[in-house]
Design a protein around this motif. Structure first.
Motif, mmCIF file in Angstrom:
data_model
loop_
_atom_site.group_PDB
_atom_site.id
_atom_site.type_symbol
_atom_site.label_atom_id
_atom_site.label_comp_id
_atom_site.label_asym_id
_atom_site.label_seq_id
_atom_site.Cartn_x
_atom_site.Cartn_y
_atom_site.Cartn_z
ATOM 1 N N GLU A 130 0.816 -1.217 0.000
ATOM 2 C CA GLU A 130 0.000 0.000 0.000
ATOM 3 C C GLU A 130 0.850 1.268 0.000
ATOM 4 N N ARG A 131 1.976 1.208 0.675
ATOM 5 C CA ARG A 131 2.814 2.399 0.840
ATOM 6 C C ARG A 131 3.805 2.613 -0.301
ATOM 7 N N ASP A 132 3.878 1.690 -1.246
ATOM 8 C CA ASP A 132 4.827 1.780 -2.360
ATOM 9 C C ASP A 132 4.053 1.979 -3.664
ATOM 10 N N ARG A 133 4.261 3.107 -4.313
ATOM 11 C CA ARG A 133 3.513 3.447 -5.527
ATOM 12 C C ARG A 133 3.696 2.448 -6.664
ATOM 13 N N ARG A 134 4.865 1.807 -6.728
ATOM 14 C CA ARG A 134 5.125 0.854 -7.824
ATOM 15 C C ARG A 134 4.400 -0.469 -7.620
ATOM 16 N N CYS A 135 3.987 -0.771 -6.402
ATOM 17 C CA CYS A 135 3.419 -2.075 -6.079
ATOM 18 C C CYS A 135 2.004 -2.233 -6.624
ATOM 19 N N ARG A 136 1.801 -3.337 -7.355
ATOM 20 C CA ARG A 136 0.462 -3.662 -7.873
ATOM 21 C C ARG A 136 -0.098 -4.918 -7.212
ATOM 22 N N SER A 137 0.812 -5.791 -6.731
ATOM 23 C CA SER A 137 0.392 -6.996 -6.008
ATOM 24 C C SER A 137 1.533 -7.452 -5.100
ATOM 25 N N TRP A 138 1.266 -8.440 -4.265
ATOM 26 C CA TRP A 138 2.268 -8.911 -3.313
ATOM 27 C C TRP A 138 2.040 -10.385 -3.000
ATOM 28 N N SER A 153 0.392 -23.669 -0.370
ATOM 29 C CA SER A 153 0.174 -23.509 1.066
ATOM 30 C C SER A 153 1.272 -22.697 1.725
ATOM 31 N N CYS A 154 2.324 -22.388 0.955
ATOM 32 C CA CYS A 154 3.452 -21.607 1.467
ATOM 33 C C CYS A 154 3.124 -20.144 1.646
ATOM 34 N N CYS A 155 2.019 -19.691 1.022
ATOM 35 C CA CYS A 155 1.892 -18.252 0.801
ATOM 36 C C CYS A 155 0.484 -17.710 0.989
ATOM 37 N N ILE A 156 0.457 -16.395 1.062
ATOM 38 C CA ILE A 156 -0.760 -15.596 0.957
ATOM 39 C C ILE A 156 -0.420 -14.523 -0.059
ATOM 40 N N SER A 157 -1.330 -14.231 -0.971
ATOM 41 C CA SER A 157 -1.049 -13.172 -1.942
ATOM 42 C C SER A 157 -2.265 -12.287 -2.107
ATOM 43 N N GLY A 158 -2.018 -11.100 -2.615
ATOM 44 C CA GLY A 158 -3.110 -10.168 -2.825
ATOM 45 C C GLY A 158 -2.718 -9.065 -3.780
#
Length: 188
Positions: free
Chosen positions: A61-69, A96-101
């Motif tokens: 949220e705090r990084d303008r370049r970020c579109r997903s994580w 099962s290793c991860c959460i993404s959004g």
């Protein structure tokens, strides 16, 4: 005007309403997906010492370049949790290793009856034990259900209490506390 026909003005109004509704629903962010990864598009990664996926969502949220994580849980070799910021929105794949959004979507934990995701119930331990490789929260819940003295349980993912997953059976029902990497439940 004939029966079953709409005037041009009414058709234009209907089309405008449909367009507005589709824009409104398109702007609603999708929730983060538990048990999914989004491989690719990485431009930055950092350890997440708290082990909390919400910290990764906030970084995006705090990084303008970020579109997903993507957030990777700590690994069994003792590595810490990692947050991967992405400048694209890659397709999600089960993991099962991860959460993404995607940017704008917070972490929404799955709701399963009798299971409290991201909740610890510290104290009141009856006993605790390491789970075998591949066993998860269901095995911990089953162990509690099988023990007449057990009233609640807490499951700790690998890397949060030790290298392996751990199950804590509780003789008392203690108040829940939010804590990433833990899952609890009350059995009786």
């Amino acid at each position: 005007m004939g029966k079953g026909r709409l005037s041009g003005a009414v058709m234009a109004s209907v089309a405008a309403c449909v367009a507005l509704l589709s824009l409104a629903f398109a702007s609603v962010p999708a929730p983060a997906q538990t048990a999914f990864d989004r491989p690719g598009g990485d431009y930055f990664s950092t350890p997440v010492t708290s082990g909390d996926p919400e910290d990764c969502a906030l970084l995006c949220e705090r990084d303008r370049r970020c579109r997903s994580w993507s957030f990777s849980y700590p690994d069994v070799e003792g590595g810490s949790a990692v947050c991967w910021l992405k400048n694209t929105v890659p397709p999600r794949v089960p993991g099962s290793c991860c959460i993404s959004g995607v940017r704008g979507a917070g972490v929404i934990e799955p709701r399963v009856e009798g299971v409290e995701t991201s909740i610890d119930r510290p104290g009141g331990d009856l006993r605790n034990f390491e789970l075998k490789d591949g066993e998860g929260v269901e095995a911990c819940k089953a162990a509690c259900t099988a023990d007449n003295k057990c009233r609640a349980f807490t499951y700790a993912r690998p890397g949060y209490v030790g290298r392996e997953a751990r199950c804590f059976l509780k003789k008392e029902i203690k108040p829940p506390r939010r804590k990433a990497g833990f899952t609890s439940g009350v059995v009786r």
